[in-house]
Structure formats: structure tokens, C-alpha cells
Write an enzyme that holds these catalytic residues in place. Structure first.
Site, PDB file in Angstrom:
ATOM      1  N   GLU A 170       0.852  -1.196   0.000  1.00 14.40           N
ATOM      2  CA  GLU A 170       0.000   0.000   0.000  1.00 14.40           C
ATOM      3  C   GLU A 170       0.890   1.250   0.000  1.00 14.40           C
ATOM      4  OE1 GLU A 170      -3.445   0.167  -0.296  1.00 14.40           O
ATOM      5  OE2 GLU A 170      -2.535   2.090  -0.742  1.00 14.40           O
ATOM      6  N   PHE A 171       0.527   2.235  -0.817  1.00 16.79           N
ATOM      7  CA  PHE A 171       1.365   3.435  -0.908  1.00 16.79           C
ATOM      8  C   PHE A 171       0.628   4.694  -0.433  1.00 16.79           C
ATOM      9  CE2 PHE A 171       2.938   0.441  -4.101  1.00 16.79           C
ATOM     10  CZ  PHE A 171       4.266   0.342  -3.714  1.00 16.79           C
ATOM     11  N   GLU A 174      -0.981   9.348   4.866  1.00 13.95           N
ATOM     12  CA  GLU A 174      -1.919   9.835   5.876  1.00 13.95           C
ATOM     13  C   GLU A 174      -2.367  11.238   5.472  1.00 13.95           C
ATOM     14  OE1 GLU A 174      -0.750   9.518   9.955  1.00 13.95           O
ATOM     15  OE2 GLU A 174       0.110   7.541   9.614  1.00 13.95           O
ATOM     16  N   PHE A 278       8.953  16.209  -2.144  1.00 11.46           N
ATOM     17  CA  PHE A 278       9.847  15.706  -1.087  1.00 11.46           C
ATOM     18  C   PHE A 278      11.206  16.393  -1.082  1.00 11.46           C
ATOM     19  CE2 PHE A 278       7.790  12.409   1.379  1.00 11.46           C
ATOM     20  CZ  PHE A 278       6.560  12.466   0.760  1.00 11.46           C
ATOM     21  N   ALA A 281      13.077  21.127   3.001  1.00  8.78           N
ATOM     22  CA  ALA A 281      14.012  20.956   4.116  1.00  8.78           C
ATOM     23  C   ALA A 281      13.292  21.281   5.426  1.00  8.78           C
ATOM     24  CB  ALA A 281      15.206  21.874   3.930  1.00  8.78           C
ATOM     25  N   GLY A 286       9.097  12.153   9.884  1.00 10.48           N
ATOM     26  CA  GLY A 286       8.590  11.381  11.013  1.00 10.48           C
ATOM     27  C   GLY A 286       7.473  10.499  10.491  1.00 10.48           C
ATOM     28  N   CYS A 289       6.089   5.279   9.266  1.00 11.97           N
ATOM     29  CA  CYS A 289       6.701   4.387   8.267  1.00 11.97           C
ATOM     30  C   CYS A 289       8.156   4.653   7.921  1.00 11.97           C
ATOM     31  CB  CYS A 289       5.874   4.440   6.993  1.00 11.97           C
ATOM     32  SG  CYS A 289       4.224   3.842   7.270  1.00 11.97           S
ATOM     33  N   LYS A 292      10.923   3.520  10.469  1.00  8.21           N
ATOM     34  CA  LYS A 292      10.742   2.075  10.662  1.00  8.21           C
ATOM     35  C   LYS A 292      11.210   1.308   9.417  1.00  8.21           C
ATOM     36  CE  LYS A 292       6.413   0.225  10.096  1.00  8.21           C
ATOM     37  NZ  LYS A 292       6.361  -1.012   9.318  1.00  8.21           N
ATOM     38  N   LYS A 344       3.122  15.660  10.685  1.00 11.53           N
ATOM     39  CA  LYS A 344       2.919  16.548   9.538  1.00 11.53           C
ATOM     40  C   LYS A 344       1.549  17.188   9.714  1.00 11.53           C
ATOM     41  CE  LYS A 344       0.963  13.127   6.335  1.00 11.53           C
ATOM     42  NZ  LYS A 344       1.068  12.464   5.043  1.00 11.53           N
TER      43      LYS A 344
HETATM   44  C1  UGA Z   1       4.550   7.708   3.662  1.00 13.38           C
HETATM   45  C2  UGA Z   1       4.632   7.561   2.139  1.00 13.38           C
HETATM   46  O1  UGA Z   1       4.578   8.856   1.515  1.00 13.38           O
HETATM   47  C3  UGA Z   1       3.481   6.707   1.634  1.00 13.38           C
HETATM   48  O2  UGA Z   1       3.612   6.493   0.215  1.00 13.38           O
HETATM   49  C4  UGA Z   1       3.511   5.351   2.346  1.00 13.38           C
HETATM   50  O3  UGA Z   1       2.414   4.542   1.951  1.00 13.38           O
HETATM   51  C5  UGA Z   1       3.422   5.573   3.864  1.00 13.38           C
HETATM   52  O4  UGA Z   1       4.525   6.413   4.280  1.00 13.38           O
HETATM   53  C6  UGA Z   1       3.491   4.219   4.517  1.00 13.38           C
HETATM   54  O5  UGA Z   1       4.479   3.495   4.286  1.00 13.38           O
HETATM   55  O6  UGA Z   1       2.511   3.827   5.151  1.00 13.38           O
HETATM   56  P1  UGA Z   1       3.110   9.254   5.351  1.00 13.38           P
HETATM   57  O7  UGA Z   1       3.853   8.565   6.459  1.00 13.38           O
HETATM   58  O8  UGA Z   1       1.630   9.438   5.448  1.00 13.38           O
HETATM   59  O9  UGA Z   1       3.352   8.436   3.965  1.00 13.38           O
HETATM   60  O10 UGA Z   1       3.773  10.674   5.243  1.00 13.38           O
HETATM   61  P2  UGA Z   1       4.446  11.607   4.131  1.00 13.38           P
HETATM   62  O11 UGA Z   1       3.467  12.572   3.614  1.00 13.38           O
HETATM   63  O12 UGA Z   1       5.186  10.784   3.143  1.00 13.38           O
HETATM   64  O13 UGA Z   1       5.499  12.417   5.057  1.00 13.38           O
HETATM   65  C7  UGA Z   1       6.509  11.723   5.811  1.00 13.38           C
HETATM   66  C8  UGA Z   1       7.366  12.713   6.566  1.00 13.38           C
HETATM   67  O14 UGA Z   1       8.261  13.368   5.693  1.00 13.38           O
HETATM   68  C9  UGA Z   1       6.615  13.829   7.311  1.00 13.38           C
HETATM   69  O15 UGA Z   1       7.181  13.953   8.605  1.00 13.38           O
HETATM   70  C10 UGA Z   1       6.897  15.073   6.499  1.00 13.38           C
HETATM   71  O16 UGA Z   1       6.902  16.248   7.285  1.00 13.38           O
HETATM   72  C11 UGA Z   1       8.296  14.770   5.979  1.00 13.38           C
HETATM   73  N1  UGA Z   1       8.621  15.489   4.735  1.00 13.38           N
HETATM   74  C12 UGA Z   1       7.924  15.243   3.605  1.00 13.38           C
HETATM   75  C13 UGA Z   1       9.673  16.393   4.724  1.00 13.38           C
HETATM   76  O17 UGA Z   1      10.349  16.628   5.752  1.00 13.38           O
HETATM   77  N2  UGA Z   1       9.987  17.027   3.556  1.00 13.38           N
HETATM   78  C14 UGA Z   1       9.301  16.799   2.410  1.00 13.38           C
HETATM   79  O18 UGA Z   1       9.657  17.413   1.377  1.00 13.38           O
HETATM   80  C15 UGA Z   1       8.250  15.896   2.431  1.00 13.38           C
END
Ligand code: UGA
Length: 460
Positions: A170-171, A174, A278, A281, A286, A289, A292, A344
Site C-alpha cells: 500500500e502506498f 496519511e 519531497f 528541508a 517522522g 513508516c 521504521k 505533519k
Molecule cells: C509515507 C509515504 O509517503 C506513503 O507512500 C507510504 O504509503 C506511507 O509512508 C506508509 O508506508 O505507510 P506518510 O507517512 O503518510 O506516507 O507521510 P508523508 O506525507 O510521506 O510524510 C513523511 C514525513 O516526511 C513527514 O514527517 C513530512 O513532514 C516529511 N517530509 C515530507 C519532509 O520533511 N519534507 C518533504 O519534502 C516531504
């Protein structure tokens, strides 16, 4: 709603965590879905309230609507669920980490055993077609084959003949989970040609109205179990790498006059080989996923995993920055304002959130912490920490009397604060903008001691 010629399927879902709840709610739009979770009180709460127990856009609406239309059910036992002549059984149980970072497969393996035991009680001839079991939990390569052998052992039945097993990671993200399910960018299916047949047909039918058959064919990747298992880790590890990479460039900017990582990221993003996503900065990633999965992949690789280890270390380094740049947070006489706790915006999830790490260290250093987050509840925060923690009702309340303020989550409402709020409310206006939401020049000019991420000193 868009599925005009769609044939209703009977679907089961085991494990009502984040993925299970959103998937159940989504698939119940067009199918008959029955859920089961060993945590009976959690299931009961969802059933009675007709709401999810996580914060997710549109989730409650989908659950409510599906239950009212008799499309979404909750079973008291696994056997009761399997007895409903299911066509597909999705397994969405958690795969947490052991203390050393390696993956804990206890839930996946115990579900396999339970499915095996219950399948042995059901007459195969009662099925209109063989059941396809779709494992969705994030698992290291080799797990699905082990999952199959456990089911075979306890059911005394054969995969490929009496039932099928597919691995389908699953991708979804949240905060946009339902939308991500509605418009997936890819569907990765691991299994043999025979085991993949039914699930492929299901996805093709389900998405044909919104994507057209060509769109779906391009989006579906049918491959081996091991490839499908590894894709999920590679996907998350790559995104984590992008974040740690841009944070590295941000740190280089901080040592280089007249630079700004925002401008650099914008220019990088215009290259379509890189993409702008992504590249924000900040205090690092966090959530449930990324850390982990990066750690589990390092453990699994048994190689030196040099890149992944650096990604992981960089993320730790980044979240410690507000504590290494100044000692305005250290000691019994200090008060620190933490703005934002969720990992986030648009979620109340605090798993592996940088703010949780920071609050813990600051409280241990003796200071008082005043914290505000628009979604994370006070009870959750108070139950998590010992020490002088005050949960406030607004960002401005959190700033009152503080010696140091740290922005940990980029909630929109924080962007409305201006330098005067910090100057007038705080004991000393010292700010660490961990998510780059303010213009440093404006804040410095107004007399705030501003620390940020990725800003080089400006000459002019
Ligand atoms: C992430 C993946 O994006 C999903 O594709 C995946 O399915 C999911 O993990 C999972 O394995 O269950 P998610 O944990 O909901 O999804 O969060 P993201 O939106 O990806 O953000 C992850 C973290 O990266 C957040 O703390 C966010 O603040 C940080 N982030 C994101 C940055 O610091 N910089 C960025 O440019 C983007």
C-alpha cells in the site's frame, strides 16, 4: 459512485489500523466488506460510532454511508468473516519494529496461522471461486512465501489450488488516504500468474471508469512476491533519502552566504528527472513508516547499506538541531514553547514525530514545556510525558513567557503569527523555525533571534 458496470465483490479485511480502516471504507463503496480485528473494543467503537478512530479526510463520511447502505460489516470472529464466501481477504495488520530496528512479523504470522486453522474448517466447494488472500502489510522479502507455508500447514490446503495469495503493498499517505486509494499511481502485485488473475481483474474493473483500461494496464505491475515486497521499502527509502538529501543541502546553505535551500529546491524540482516533491528541508521526516522502514531495510540488507545508514543518521541529526544551535532550552529556569506536535499537518498522528523527541529531551533537561497543536489531544500529550508539560489552547498561549519557541509542524495557522507575537508574548523572542514557515529577514529586522534551516547569512 462512478462504477457503472461494476460487479459487487465480497471482501474481508483483517486488521483495522490506518490502512485497514481506510481500505475498508473505500472498498465498501461498491463492494460488500466485512472487517475483523483482534482488538474487539476498537472494532466495537468503530461499529457503534460509525466513524473511524483515526483522523483522515472523508473517512467518517465513507464509513457512515457504507454502514447505512449495508455494505460494511464487522465480524465477531475470523470464521464468521470467512464464512461469508469471500472472494478477497485483505490482510492489513501492523509490522512494527523490534528494539534493534528489525521487523516484527508476529502479527502477520499469527494471522496466517488463524486463517489456516479457520480455512481447514470450511468446505472449499462452498466457495463460488477460490479465495484470494491479499497481504498488504509492509514486509521484508521472503515473508509472503512464509505466510503461505503457515496457511498451508494449518489448513492442509494448497496455495494455487485451494486458495491464492498475492502480495500487494500500500502506498497511501496519511491525510490523503482515501484520495490516494481513489487515484492510485501504481498497483504492485506479487504472485504467480495464476494467483494474480482474480485480483488483477478486480482492480481493472474497479478502476476502469476513472482511468480507462490503458491507464490501468500502465499502472499495474505484476511481478514476483519478493520484488513486490522490496518495492514498498525502496519507495519509502527513496523518499526518505530525498528528504535527508535536501536537509544536507540545507546545512551546506547555512554555511554559505547569500543562499537559501528553498531556491535551490525549486530549481532542482524543475528538472523532471528529480521532481519538486519531497524536497522540503526541515526538522526531518517522522510518521509511522519512514524511520521504521529505513531501519528494517538496513537490518535486512546485511550489506553495509551505506546510503540508508546516512539517511537515517541525517534525519536524527536534523531533529536535534534546535537543541544544538542554542542552550536557550536547557535548565529549570527555562520555558520552551513547542508549536505543532503531529508529524505533519492535517493529521493528529504523533508517531515518530520530531516534536515528541524534542519535548522529551527538553523536559529531561529540566525546562517547562508549553505545547500547542491544533489536532493532537491534551490527554494524549499529558499521558506521554513526565515533567513540567503545559498543553495550551492556542499558539499564542504557548508562547507566553517562553524563552525559546520551536516550530515543529507547519500548520497553516502558525503562518499567521507575526514577529510582534513572539516579541510581546515571549520572555525572550528566540525562535527556531523548524519548518521554514517564516521569512528570516522580516523576523531578524523586527528584533527576533531567528534560527532556521537552510538560510545562509545574507550580506544585503
Ligand atoms: C509515507 C509515504 O509517503 C506513503 O507512500 C507510504 O504509503 C506511507 O509512508 C506508509 O508506508 O505507510 P506518510 O507517512 O503518510 O506516507 O507521510 P508523508 O506525507 O510521506 O510524510 C513523511 C514525513 O516526511 C513527514 O514527517 C513530512 O513532514 C516529511 N517530509 C515530507 C519532509 O520533511 N519534507 C518533504 O519534502 C516531504
Amino acid at each position: 459512485m462512478r462504477r457503472k458496470y461494476y460487479q459487487t465483490r465480497r471482501i474481508g479485511i483483517i486488521g483495522l489500523g490506518y490502512v485497514g480502516q481506510t481500505l475498508a471504507a473505500f472498498l465498501a463503496d461498491g463492494n460488500i466488506v466485512t472487517c475483523y480485528d483482534i482488538d474487539k473494543s476498537r472494532m466495537q467503537k468503530i461499529k457503534e460510532s460509525k466513524k473511524g478512530d483515526i483522523k483522515e479526510k472523508d473517512l467518517n463520511l465513507y464509513i457512515h454511508r457504507a454502514m447505512d447502505k449495508n455494505k460494511l460489516y464487522f465480524a465477531d470472529s475470523l470464521l464468521e468473516m470467512l464464512d461469508k464466501s469471500l472472494e478477497f481477504l485483505f490482510v492489513t495488520v501492523g509490522t512494527p519494529s523490534y528494539d534493534d530496528g528489525s521487523i516484527d512479523l508476529t502479527a502477520v504470522n499469527s494471522v496466517a496461522m488463524s486463517i489456516g486453522i479457520e480455512l481447514s474448517k470450511i468446505k472449499i466447494s462452498e466457495y463460488m471461486c477460490p479465495l484470494t488472500i491479499v497481504l498488504k502489510s509492509t514486509v521484508i522479502p521472503g515473508t509472503t512465501r512464509e505466510f503461505i507455508s503457515i496457511i498451508e500447514k494449518y489448513s492442509k490446503r494448497k496455495e494455487g489450488k485451494d486458495f491464492y495469495v498475492v502480495y500487494n503493498p500500500e502506498f497511501l499517505r496519511e491525510g490523503s488516504a482515501i484520495n490516494d486509494l481513489e487515484y492510485p499511481q501504481k498497483i504492485v502485485l506479487g504472485g504467480s500468474r495464476k494467483s494474480l488473475k482474480e485480483i488483477k481483474e478486480f482492480y481493472e474493473e474497479y478502476y476502469v471508469d476513472s482511468m480507462g483500461i490503458d491507464g490501468i494496464e500502465e499502472m499495474i505491475i505484476s511481478t514476483t512476491y519478493e520484488n513486490a515486497e522490496l518495492v514498498k521499502y525502496a519507495n519509502n527509502a527513496f523518499l526518505a533519502t530525498k528528504i535527508s538529501f535536501i536537509n544536507e543541502i540545507a546545512n551546506i546553505c547555512e554555511k554559505t552566504p547569500n543562499t537559501d535551500v528553498g531556491v535551490i529546491a525549486e530549481a532542482l524540482g524543475l528538472d523532471d528527472r528529480i521532481s519538486p516533491k519531497f524536497l522540503r528541508a526541515g526538522l526531518g521526516y517522522g510518521g509511522s513508516c519512514f524511520s521504521k522502514d529505513v531501519e528494517a531495510l538496513i537490518k535486512y540488507s546485511k550489506e553495509d547499506a551505506l546510503v540508508l545508514k546516512s539517511v537515517f543518521r541525517k534525519n536524527k541529526y536534523q531533529r536535534e538541531k534546535p537543541l544544538t544551535i542554542t542552550d536557550a532550552w536547557l535548565g529549570k529556569d527555562k520555558t520552551v514553547a513547542i508549536l505543532g506536535v503531529a508529524f505533519k499537518p492535517e493529521t493528529d498522528d504523533i508517531r515518530d514525530a520530531p516534536a515528541i523527541y524534542l519535548i522529551d529531551v527538553i523536559l529531561k533537561g529540566g525546562a517547562t514545556v508549553r505545547v500547542y497543536d491544533p489536532e493532537v489531544s491534551a490527554e494524549v500529550l499529558i499521558s506521554k510525558f513526565d515533567g513540567n508539560l503545559i498543553v495550551t489552547a492556542s499558539a499564542k498561549h504557548a508562547l507566553k513567557g517562553a524563552d525559546y519557541a520551536i516550530i515543529c509542524t507547519e500548520w497553516d495557522e502558525f503562518k499567521k503569527l507575526d514577529p510582534n507575537d513572539f516579541k510581546l508574548l515571549m520572555n525572550k523572542p528566540v525562535l527556531f523555525d523548524g519548518r521554514r514557515i517564516f521569512d528570516p529577514k522580516t523576523f531578524i529586522k523586527a528584533g527576533v533571534t531567528y534560527y532556521g534551516i537552510g538560510h545562509g547569512k545574507h550580506d544585503a
